[in-house]
Design a protein around this motif. Sequence first.
Motif, mmCIF file in Angstrom:
data_model
loop_
_atom_site.group_PDB
_atom_site.id
_atom_site.type_symbol
_atom_site.label_atom_id
_atom_site.label_comp_id
_atom_site.label_asym_id
_atom_site.label_seq_id
_atom_site.Cartn_x
_atom_site.Cartn_y
_atom_site.Cartn_z
ATOM 1 N N ARG A 52 -3.887 0.727 0.742
ATOM 2 C CA ARG A 52 -4.436 1.100 2.039
ATOM 3 C C ARG A 52 -3.482 1.989 2.826
ATOM 4 N NH1 ARG A 52 -6.797 -3.418 5.873
ATOM 5 N NH2 ARG A 52 -7.000 -4.269 3.787
ATOM 6 N N GLY A 53 -2.199 1.659 2.853
ATOM 7 C CA GLY A 53 -1.215 2.446 3.590
ATOM 8 C C GLY A 53 -1.132 3.893 3.130
ATOM 9 N N PRO A 54 -0.976 4.122 1.832
ATOM 10 C CA PRO A 54 -0.939 5.508 1.374
ATOM 11 C C PRO A 54 -2.234 6.275 1.637
ATOM 12 C CG PRO A 54 -0.017 4.074 -0.292
ATOM 13 C CD PRO A 54 -0.586 3.193 0.774
ATOM 14 N N ALA A 55 -3.363 5.601 1.516
ATOM 15 C CA ALA A 55 -4.642 6.275 1.768
ATOM 16 C C ALA A 55 -4.785 6.645 3.236
ATOM 17 C CB ALA A 55 -5.795 5.382 1.328
ATOM 18 N N VAL A 56 -4.344 5.770 4.124
ATOM 19 C CA VAL A 56 -4.382 6.072 5.560
ATOM 20 C C VAL A 56 -3.442 7.228 5.871
ATOM 21 C CG1 VAL A 56 -3.776 5.144 7.834
ATOM 22 C CG2 VAL A 56 -5.125 3.775 6.266
ATOM 23 N N ALA A 57 -2.281 7.245 5.235
ATOM 24 C CA ALA A 57 -1.316 8.319 5.467
ATOM 25 C C ALA A 57 -1.877 9.666 5.027
ATOM 26 C CB ALA A 57 -0.011 8.028 4.733
ATOM 27 N N VAL A 58 -2.532 9.693 3.872
ATOM 28 C CA VAL A 58 -3.132 10.946 3.396
ATOM 29 C C VAL A 58 -4.239 11.383 4.340
ATOM 30 C CG1 VAL A 58 -4.488 11.977 1.542
ATOM 31 C CG2 VAL A 58 -2.495 10.609 0.988
ATOM 32 N N GLY A 59 -5.090 10.457 4.743
ATOM 33 C CA GLY A 59 -6.197 10.808 5.645
ATOM 34 C C GLY A 59 -5.714 11.309 6.993
ATOM 35 N N ALA A 60 -4.758 10.606 7.586
ATOM 36 C CA ALA A 60 -4.227 11.024 8.882
ATOM 37 C C ALA A 60 -3.475 12.350 8.764
ATOM 38 C CB ALA A 60 -3.310 9.950 9.449
ATOM 39 N N GLY A 61 -2.753 12.529 7.672
ATOM 40 C CA GLY A 61 -2.020 13.781 7.484
ATOM 41 C C GLY A 61 -2.940 14.973 7.326
ATOM 42 N N VAL A 62 -3.984 14.807 6.524
ATOM 43 C CA VAL A 62 -4.932 15.905 6.323
ATOM 44 C C VAL A 62 -5.683 16.211 7.616
ATOM 45 C CG1 VAL A 62 -7.060 16.537 5.116
ATOM 46 C CG2 VAL A 62 -5.155 15.570 3.850
ATOM 47 N N ALA A 63 -6.099 15.163 8.339
ATOM 48 C CA ALA A 63 -6.813 15.383 9.597
ATOM 49 C C ALA A 63 -5.927 16.098 10.617
ATOM 50 C CB ALA A 63 -7.297 14.046 10.156
ATOM 51 N N GLY A 103 0.533 10.908 -0.490
ATOM 52 C CA GLY A 103 0.123 11.238 -1.855
ATOM 53 C C GLY A 103 1.123 10.737 -2.882
ATOM 54 N N LEU A 104 2.410 10.853 -2.572
ATOM 55 C CA LEU A 104 3.433 10.326 -3.479
ATOM 56 C C LEU A 104 3.339 8.807 -3.597
ATOM 57 C CD1 LEU A 104 6.541 12.478 -2.484
ATOM 58 C CD2 LEU A 104 5.242 12.583 -4.615
ATOM 59 N N ALA A 105 3.132 8.139 -2.477
ATOM 60 C CA ALA A 105 3.001 6.685 -2.503
ATOM 61 C C ALA A 105 1.726 6.263 -3.222
ATOM 62 C CB ALA A 105 3.022 6.130 -1.081
ATOM 63 N N LEU A 106 0.652 7.015 -3.045
ATOM 64 C CA LEU A 106 -0.607 6.708 -3.720
ATOM 65 C C LEU A 106 -0.484 6.919 -5.222
ATOM 66 C CD1 LEU A 106 -3.426 5.768 -2.936
ATOM 67 C CD2 LEU A 106 -4.106 8.145 -2.784
ATOM 68 N N ALA A 107 0.212 7.962 -5.613
ATOM 69 C CA ALA A 107 0.438 8.209 -7.042
ATOM 70 C C ALA A 107 1.292 7.100 -7.652
ATOM 71 C CB ALA A 107 1.123 9.561 -7.253
ATOM 72 N N ARG A 108 2.223 6.582 -6.895
ATOM 73 C CA ARG A 108 3.051 5.489 -7.388
ATOM 74 C C ARG A 108 2.222 4.220 -7.598
ATOM 75 N NH1 ARG A 108 7.764 3.088 -3.813
ATOM 76 N NH2 ARG A 108 5.929 2.268 -2.771
ATOM 77 N N THR A 109 1.286 3.957 -6.691
ATOM 78 C CA THR A 109 0.443 2.759 -6.860
ATOM 79 C C THR A 109 -0.472 2.908 -8.070
ATOM 80 O OG1 THR A 109 -1.286 3.571 -5.372
ATOM 81 C CG2 THR A 109 0.462 2.210 -4.416
#
Length: 113
Positions: A52-63, A103-109
Motif C-alpha cells: 500500500r505504501g509504495p502504491a500511494v507514493a507512486v500515485g501521489a508522485g504522479v499526481a 516505484g523502487l519500493a513497489l518493485a522490491r515488494t
Amino acid sequence: MPINDLLAASTVAASTLTGDRIVATVAAVVALAGAIIGGLALARPTSRSGRRGPAVAVGAGVAGALVGGLVVATADGGPGTGNGIVGGYAALVLGLLGALLGGLALARTRRIA
C-alpha cells in the motif's frame, strides 16, 4: 505602452495567494507527501510496509508531477507574477522523486513475493 506599465501590471505581492499559487502549493504538498511515503517505504522492511505504501507514493508522485507540469505549462510569466511557477517546478521535481522512490519500493515488494 512603456515597459514600466507592463512590469507593474504583471507582478503580484509575495503574500498574495492567487488561484495558480494555491494549485501549485497543493500539488507540491501532495508530491512531497509522495516522496516522503516512498522514502519510508523504501527504508522499511517489505513485510512491514506491504504494497500500500509504495502504491500511494507512486500515485501521489504522479499526481503531483502532472499538476505541477500543468501549472508550469500554463504559466504566463516567471517567478513573482502570481502564476505559481515556483510551486509548479517544486511539484514537478518532488513528484518525479516520489514516483521513483515508490516505484523502487513497489518493485522490491514484487521481487520478494
